[in-house]
Motif scaffolding. Structure first.
Motif, PDB file in Angstrom:
ATOM      1  N   SER A 105       2.689 -11.354   2.329  1.00 55.43           N
ATOM      2  CA  SER A 105       3.011 -10.427   3.539  1.00 55.43           C
ATOM      3  C   SER A 105       3.344 -11.235   4.689  1.00 55.43           C
ATOM      4  O   SER A 105       4.255 -10.874   5.671  1.00 55.43           O
ATOM      5  CB  SER A 105       1.646  -9.823   4.035  1.00 55.43           C
ATOM      6  OG  SER A 105       0.616 -10.502   4.173  1.00 55.43           O
ATOM      7  N   LEU A 112       2.436  -2.884   2.449  1.00 50.74           N
ATOM      8  CA  LEU A 112       1.572  -1.778   1.757  1.00 50.74           C
ATOM      9  C   LEU A 112       1.635  -1.916   0.137  1.00 50.74           C
ATOM     10  O   LEU A 112       0.604  -1.380  -0.559  1.00 50.74           O
ATOM     11  CB  LEU A 112       2.908  -0.434   1.723  1.00 50.74           C
ATOM     12  CG  LEU A 112       3.173   0.102   3.229  1.00 50.74           C
ATOM     13  CD1 LEU A 112       4.322   1.072   3.229  1.00 50.74           C
ATOM     14  CD2 LEU A 112       1.879   0.811   3.662  1.00 50.74           C
ATOM     15  N   SER A 120       0.967  -4.943  -1.151  1.00 51.10           N
ATOM     16  CA  SER A 120      -0.297  -5.747  -1.308  1.00 51.10           C
ATOM     17  C   SER A 120      -1.693  -4.826  -1.201  1.00 51.10           C
ATOM     18  O   SER A 120      -2.434  -5.254  -1.832  1.00 51.10           O
ATOM     19  CB  SER A 120      -0.281  -6.824  -0.170  1.00 51.10           C
ATOM     20  OG  SER A 120       0.701  -7.578  -0.062  1.00 51.10           O
ATOM     21  N   VAL A 121      -1.496  -3.693  -0.439  1.00 44.76           N
ATOM     22  CA  VAL A 121      -2.708  -2.944  -0.250  1.00 44.76           C
ATOM     23  C   VAL A 121      -2.789  -2.078  -1.226  1.00 44.76           C
ATOM     24  O   VAL A 121      -3.928  -1.795  -1.830  1.00 44.76           O
ATOM     25  CB  VAL A 121      -2.494  -1.872   0.950  1.00 44.76           C
ATOM     26  CG1 VAL A 121      -3.392  -0.857   1.006  1.00 44.76           C
ATOM     27  CG2 VAL A 121      -2.734  -2.732   2.467  1.00 44.76           C
ATOM     28  N   LYS A 181      -5.443  -5.938  -2.022  1.00 47.74           N
ATOM     29  CA  LYS A 181      -5.604  -6.748  -0.887  1.00 47.74           C
ATOM     30  C   LYS A 181      -5.528  -6.087   0.198  1.00 47.74           C
ATOM     31  O   LYS A 181      -4.089  -5.848   0.952  1.00 47.74           O
ATOM     32  CB  LYS A 181      -4.547  -7.956  -1.065  1.00 47.74           C
ATOM     33  CG  LYS A 181      -4.841  -9.260   0.009  1.00 47.74           C
ATOM     34  CD  LYS A 181      -3.885 -10.191  -0.214  1.00 47.74           C
ATOM     35  CE  LYS A 181      -4.286 -11.425   0.768  1.00 47.74           C
ATOM     36  NZ  LYS A 181      -4.573 -10.927   2.219  1.00 47.74           N
ATOM     37  N   LEU A 182      -6.602  -5.922   1.267  1.00 47.40           N
ATOM     38  CA  LEU A 182      -6.405  -5.578   2.539  1.00 47.40           C
ATOM     39  C   LEU A 182      -6.118  -6.584   3.519  1.00 47.40           C
ATOM     40  O   LEU A 182      -6.595  -7.645   3.538  1.00 47.40           O
ATOM     41  CB  LEU A 182      -7.766  -4.837   2.759  1.00 47.40           C
ATOM     42  CG  LEU A 182      -8.339  -3.636   1.914  1.00 47.40           C
ATOM     43  CD1 LEU A 182      -9.776  -3.200   2.314  1.00 47.40           C
ATOM     44  CD2 LEU A 182      -7.337  -2.522   2.055  1.00 47.40           C
ATOM     45  N   PRO A 183      -5.103  -6.213   4.659  1.00 44.85           N
ATOM     46  CA  PRO A 183      -4.785  -6.984   5.494  1.00 44.85           C
ATOM     47  C   PRO A 183      -5.901  -7.395   6.630  1.00 44.85           C
ATOM     48  O   PRO A 183      -6.851  -6.551   6.727  1.00 44.85           O
ATOM     49  CB  PRO A 183      -3.470  -6.300   6.303  1.00 44.85           C
ATOM     50  CG  PRO A 183      -3.963  -4.884   6.002  1.00 44.85           C
ATOM     51  CD  PRO A 183      -4.529  -4.732   4.710  1.00 44.85           C
TER      52      PRO A 183
END
Length: 327
Positions: free
Chosen positions: A99, A270, A272-273, A277-279
Motif C-alpha cells: 500500500s 482494498l 490488502s484488506v 491486512k487491515l491498515p
C-alpha cells in the motif's frame, strides 16, 4: 447492436490500468521472496519486449527505422523509466508494504510539476506547491517515520519508502521524453521502442550486478514458485496497463487521466484488506492526505485549463483588434 461510447471505453481503460498497478505492488511483494529487484526488473520487461514487438510487427519497417535513428536517447529514457524506476521501486517495496508503494506512485503528477520547475524553469502554481507539500507529508506519515512508538509489529518503513520515492524520479524523466518525441513517435511506438532499446542495457546491468554481488540469479525453484506473479507483473502491469492508461488519457485527456491515479493506492489498500491486512491509522491518514492532494491538484489544473483567454483592450497607442494575450 449497442455501440459503446468512447468515453465509457476510456473510463474502463483507466480503471483497468490503475487497478492493475494497484495489484502489481501486492503481487510483486510475494515475488520478491524468490526473485531480487534487479532480475525481477529484467524478467518483467522481457515479457513486455515480446508483447510490444508483436504490437509493432504489423507496421512493417517504419518503427525499426525510427529505432535506428533514435536508439541512444530511447535507450537512455528506457533505462531511466524501466530500469532505475523499477529497481528502486522494488527495492523499496522489499523493505516496505504494497500500500505504501501505491501511495508513493500516486504522487508522480506533483513530482512532475516540481521537476519541470527545477529543469525548465516553469514555476508551478501556488496550488501545485501546496498540494505537493501535502502529498509529501502524507507519504512521510504513511511510512511511520514520525511514529515514536514503533514496535516490531509497526516498524518504520521510512528507508524503503524513501528509496521508492526517489525511484519515481526515473519514471517522471521517462514520461518527459514522451513529449519530446511526440512529433516522431506515437504512444505505442514510444512505449515499445524504449523497452526494446533499453532491454540489452537492462540485461548487461543485471549481469554486472550479479558479478559484483549486488544481485542474485533466481533459482529454478524460485522461478517455478513465482511464475504466475512474473507473468502478471510482466504482461498485465508492465504492458497492458500502460497501453490502457495511454488509451484512456487520449480519450479523456491528461487531467482526467491524472485524476484516476487516485485509484492506485485505493485499489491496493482494498486488495490488502481483502487479503486480511487491515491498515493502520497512519496509513489511512497518509493515504487520505495523498489522495486529497491529487484531487485538489487535478481540480486546480482543470480550472487553469478552462480559464478564459483575456483580451487586452486597445490603449491610446493601439489599434483595435491588433493584439490579444492570454492571462
Amino acid at each position: 447492436m449497442t455501440t459503446i461510447h468512447p468515453r465509457s471505453l476510456g473510463i474502463a481503460a483507466l480503471l483497468l490500468a490503475t487497478s492493475a498497478w494497484g495489484g502489481m505492488f501486492l503481487v510483486s511483494k510475494g515475488v520478491l521472496d524468490h526473485v531480487d529487484p534487479v532480475w525481477l526488473t529484467l524478467i518483467r520487461y522481457s515479457f513486455s519486449v515480446v508483447l510490444f514487438i508483436t504490437l509493432i510487427a504489423p507496421r512493417g519497417m517504419a518503427p525499426w527505422r525510427k529505432l535506428r535513428a533514435h536508439v541512444l536517447p530511447l535507450a537512455v529514457r528506457g533505462v531511466a523509466g524501466y530500469g532505475v524506476f523499477s529497481v528502486m521501486l522494488l527495492t523499496g517495496l522489499a523493505h516496505s508494504v504494497p500500500s505504501h508503494g501505491a501511495i508513493i506512485m500516486a504522487t508522480t503528477p506533483m513530482t512532475t510539476q516540481l521537476l519541470r520547475w527545477a529543469l525548465d524553469g516553469v514555476r508551478p502554481a501556488r496550488a501545485t506547491l501546496l498540494t505537493s507539500l501535502l502529498a509529501l507529508a502524507g507519504v512521510v506519515i504513511v511510512s511511520g517515520a514520525l511514529s515514536s512508538h514503533a514496535d516490531l509489529g509497526e516498524a518504520s518503513t521510512a528507508w524503503g519508502d524513501a528509496v521508492a520515492f526517489a525511484g519515481t524520479l526515473g519514471w517522471v524523466w521517462y514520461t518527459r521524453g514522451a513529449a519530446q518525441f511526440a512529433d516522431r513517435l506515437d504512444v505505442i511506438e514510444y512505449s515499445a521502442l524504449t523497452v526494446i532499446a533499453s532491454w540489452p542495457l537492462l540485461a548487461i546491468g543485471a549481469a554486472l550486478a550479479t558479478v559484483l554481488g549486488a544481485a542474485d540469479i533466481p533459482s529454478g525453484d524460485g522461478l517455478l514458485l513465482s511464475w504466475h506473479g512474473l507473468v502478471y507483473v510482466g504482461l498485465v502491469s508492465s504492458a497492458i496497463a500502460v497501453l490502457a492508461f495511454n488509451y484512456g488519457v487520449r480519450s479523456l485527456g491528461t487531467i482526467t487521466g491524472t485524476a484516476f491515479l487516485n485509484f492506485i493506492p485505493v485499489s491496493a489498500l482494498l486488495m490488502s484488506v481483502a487479503l486480511g491486512k487491515l491498515p493502520s491509522g497512519n496509513e489511512l491518514l497518509g493515504m487520505v492526505m495523498v489522495v486529497s492532494a491529487l484531487l485538489i491538484h487535478t481540480v486546480s489544473s482543470r480550472t487553469q485549463a478552462k480559464a478564459p483567454v483575456r483580451e487586452i483592450q486597445p490603449g491610446r497607442h493601439q489599434k483595435t483588434g491588433v493584439c490579444t494575450a492570454s492571462s
